[in-house]
Design an enzyme around this catalytic site. Structure first.
Site, mmCIF file in Angstrom:
data_model
loop_
_atom_site.group_PDB
_atom_site.id
_atom_site.type_symbol
_atom_site.label_atom_id
_atom_site.label_comp_id
_atom_site.label_asym_id
_atom_site.label_seq_id
_atom_site.Cartn_x
_atom_site.Cartn_y
_atom_site.Cartn_z
ATOM 1 N N LEU A 1 0.877 -1.161 0.000
ATOM 2 C CA LEU A 1 0.000 0.000 0.000
ATOM 3 C C LEU A 1 0.914 1.209 0.000
ATOM 4 O O LEU A 1 1.880 1.259 0.777
ATOM 5 C CB LEU A 1 -0.894 0.026 1.256
ATOM 6 C CG LEU A 1 -2.147 -0.854 1.245
ATOM 7 C CD1 LEU A 1 -2.798 -0.816 2.627
ATOM 8 C CD2 LEU A 1 -3.137 -0.397 0.188
ATOM 9 N N ASP A 2 0.652 2.202 -0.854
ATOM 10 C CA ASP A 2 1.557 3.347 -0.901
ATOM 11 C C ASP A 2 1.404 4.214 0.355
ATOM 12 O O ASP A 2 0.486 4.038 1.159
ATOM 13 C CB ASP A 2 1.375 4.157 -2.192
ATOM 14 C CG ASP A 2 0.008 4.797 -2.319
ATOM 15 O OD1 ASP A 2 -0.444 5.410 -1.342
ATOM 16 O OD2 ASP A 2 -0.604 4.696 -3.395
ATOM 17 N N LYS A 3 2.310 5.142 0.519
ATOM 18 C CA LYS A 3 2.392 5.942 1.739
ATOM 19 C C LYS A 3 1.110 6.709 2.023
ATOM 20 O O LYS A 3 0.718 6.887 3.190
ATOM 21 C CB LYS A 3 3.569 6.922 1.633
ATOM 22 C CG LYS A 3 3.889 7.673 2.912
ATOM 23 C CD LYS A 3 5.172 8.467 2.760
ATOM 24 C CE LYS A 3 5.571 9.121 4.091
ATOM 25 N NZ LYS A 3 6.878 9.834 3.992
ATOM 26 N N SER B 1 -1.912 5.833 1.232
ATOM 27 C CA SER B 1 -3.083 4.950 1.337
ATOM 28 C C SER B 1 -3.093 4.237 2.686
ATOM 29 O O SER B 1 -2.062 4.099 3.340
ATOM 30 C CB SER B 1 -3.070 3.910 0.209
ATOM 31 O OG SER B 1 -3.087 4.541 -1.059
#
Length: 235
Positions: free
Chosen positions: A102-104, A106
């Site tokens: 999961l990106d930063k 999200s």
């Protein structure tokens, strides 16, 4: 471990990689067993010393799978690589790796496990495993936006797979993906002139985020784990 087992299985159960990836490491001469370069036919037992990159590899006696609610601001990377790594924010009882990212910016459900083979199977794009997200964007959406998002969007030199998208509010929608391109949902929205302001993953296959609070984790129940493994084996 009293019986001899194949080296690729040993490496997988140690959480190093999947069996297929283990075969590649063995073929490349990267695995040492009892002082000798291993081959595909190498088997190991309780007394074997297995080395990878000079470090001793120990088979896991306790396979675990955790569900973690990643807050915004944490990064899916190693503890050493980034001070904002999830592993600098929370201490798990066993050494585990995240399953997908999961990106930063999200939040939401992140699975972590020390079962390398299971992790690899869940992440393979061709296996079409569902991941569900709740998304909010910066302006009103309409039926045309939902239809276009559902039918494939040209990003990253490809076209995304068709997916399920449902409007849940004036500026929010639910989306179920079966692939995991880099920042996929954000790029899909950008293509149509929308900016994602909130993105939360709420489900991976049969595992739901539920009411798990941000920054907390739990071990999967036996029922959840059995169902998850059943779905993977059914590929």
């Amino acid at each position: 471990m009293s019986e001899n087992i194949r080296l690729n299985k040993y490496l997988s159960e140690a959480g190093v990689c999947s069996r297929r990836q283990a075969d590649e490491l063995i073929n490349n001469g990267e695995i040492i067993v009892d002082g000798e370069i291993a081959t595909l036919g190498t088997k190991v037992n309780h007394g074997s010393v297995v080395l990878y990159k000079g470090k001793k590899i120990t088979r896991k006696s306790n396979i675990v799978i955790y569900a973690y609610n990643k807050p915004v601001g944490q990064v899916c990377t190693s503890k050493e690589a980034d001070r904002d790594s999830i592993f600098n924010s929370i201490e798990f009882p066993e050494k585990v790796n995240y399953v997908g990212r999961l990106d930063k910016d999200s939040s939401g459900l992140l699975l972590l496990t020390n079962d390398g083979e299971l992790s690899n199977s869940i992440q393979k794009a061709r296996n079409n495993h569902e991941k569900e997200y709740h998304v909010r964007v910066n302006k009103d959406i309409d039926a045309m936006f939902i239809e276009k998002m559902s039918n494939g969007v040209p990003i990253l030199d490809t076209v995304t797979k068709k997916c399920k998208v449902e409007k849940t509010g004036t500026r929010s929608f639910r989306i179920i993906l079966t692939q995991g391109l880099n920042r996929q949902i954000r790029r899909m929205c950008d293509y149509f002139g929308y900016r994602v302001v909130h993105l939360k993953r709420v489900r991976v296959m049969n595992i739901k985020l539920g009411d798990l609070r941000p920054g907390a984790f739990r071990q999967l129940t036996n029922e959840e784990e059995n169902r998850l493994r059943s779905l993977v084996k059914g590929e």
